[in-house]
Design an enzyme around this catalytic site. Structure first.
Site, mmCIF file in Angstrom:
data_model
loop_
_atom_site.group_PDB
_atom_site.id
_atom_site.type_symbol
_atom_site.label_atom_id
_atom_site.label_comp_id
_atom_site.label_asym_id
_atom_site.label_seq_id
_atom_site.Cartn_x
_atom_site.Cartn_y
_atom_site.Cartn_z
ATOM 1 N N HIS A 285 0.833 -1.391 0.142
ATOM 2 C CA HIS A 285 0.007 0.356 0.139
ATOM 3 C C HIS A 285 0.734 1.152 -0.172
ATOM 4 C CE1 HIS A 285 -3.327 2.761 1.394
ATOM 5 N NE2 HIS A 285 -3.652 1.872 1.245
ATOM 6 N N TYR A 286 0.325 2.669 -0.586
ATOM 7 C CA TYR A 286 1.224 3.242 -0.612
ATOM 8 C C TYR A 286 1.106 4.243 0.768
ATOM 9 C CZ TYR A 286 -2.974 6.156 -0.545
ATOM 10 O OH TYR A 286 -4.013 7.205 -0.505
ATOM 11 N N ARG A 287 0.568 4.276 1.407
ATOM 12 C CA ARG A 287 0.728 4.928 2.995
ATOM 13 C C ARG A 287 0.857 4.165 3.507
ATOM 14 N NH1 ARG A 287 -4.457 5.068 3.938
ATOM 15 N NH2 ARG A 287 -5.052 7.542 2.585
#
Length: 246
Positions: A135-137
């Protein structure tokens, strides 16, 4: 703190710590440790290795970095090691680890202490295929800890875990901090402290409600502690209604 559980859930986090030649974009990876964790930060699998680095990569180390890696024993271990995996080979191993432990389409987050500032950008440059699977976060325990301090005015009570600047010891300490943070958040949730405070109506909304109540019932409600803003809003609401067509 000891966590004993009869069941480990699906993988949700890839907790990582890196030891490198520096903090710049030209830094090389020297050691990496990864813990695959479930949603409760329980460990499913681990992976730690020294990493092959280009010849001469250690020659230009900053003096503080050299002292740190010498004191931790990392430089001695690198000097004695042979047949170390390359960065590409480490990435391949970690992708295989994800294939083994990612059981559904639920996103897996990068996690650890300081991962948002350093580890994630570093891995974007050196292991883009791995980062593409995550996930990008990221879940950065140091940011959550700082948010707790800012919100409450005190530090979260966390044991003084050692960070000897070796990848596995450091990430295990970071995850212990994460577990305490998660326990704190769960306790607050159970106590009801997670409920967002109601948004107070604006002065204009209060004035409109008072006028509407008066017109509907014929009774003027008692108003105590009326502020100048509320009085002005009431007068303005009356003016506007007076100019509306019947």
């Amino acid at each position: 703190m000891t966590y004993v559980t009869p069941h480990i859930g699906p993988a949700r986090y890839v907790a990582v710590d890196l030891e490198t030649t520096g903090l710049g974009e030209d830094a090389h990876l020297l050691e990496i440790s990864v813990l695959i964790l479930d949603a409760q930060l329980r460990e499913r699998a681990s992976y730690t290795t020294l990493v092959h680095h280009p010849a001469g990569a250690l020659n230009g180390l900053d003096e503080k970095v050299r002292e740190m890696h010498a004191a931790s024993g990392l430089l001695a271990d690198l000097a004695d090691a042979t047949g170390l995996p390359t960065v590409a080979e480490v990435e391949r191993d970690l992708l295989a680890l994800l294939d083994e432990h990612q059981s559904d389409d639920t996103p897996i987050h990068l996690a650890g202490g300081g991962v948002a500032q350093f580890d994630q950008p570093f891995l974007k440059r050196t292991m883009p295929n791995l980062i593409a699977r995550l996930h990008y976060r990221p879940v950065d325990f140091s940011i959550i800890r700082q948010a707790y301090k800012d919100a409450n005015g005190i530090e979260l009570a966390v044991p003084d875990y050692e960070h000897p600047h070796r990848a596995e010891a450091d990430i295990r300490s970071d995850v212990q901090v994460g577990r305490i943070l998660y326990d704190t958040l769960r306790t607050a949730h159970r106590a009801g402290e997670h409920v967002a405070p109601a948004v107070a109506p604006s002065t204009r909304e209060v004035a409109a409600d008072l006028i509407a109540h008066t017109l509907a019932t014929g009774n003027v409600p008692a108003i105590t502690d009326a502020t100048p803003d509320l009085v002005e809003a009431l007068l303005d609401e009356i003016r506007q209604r007076a100019h509306q067509p019947a």
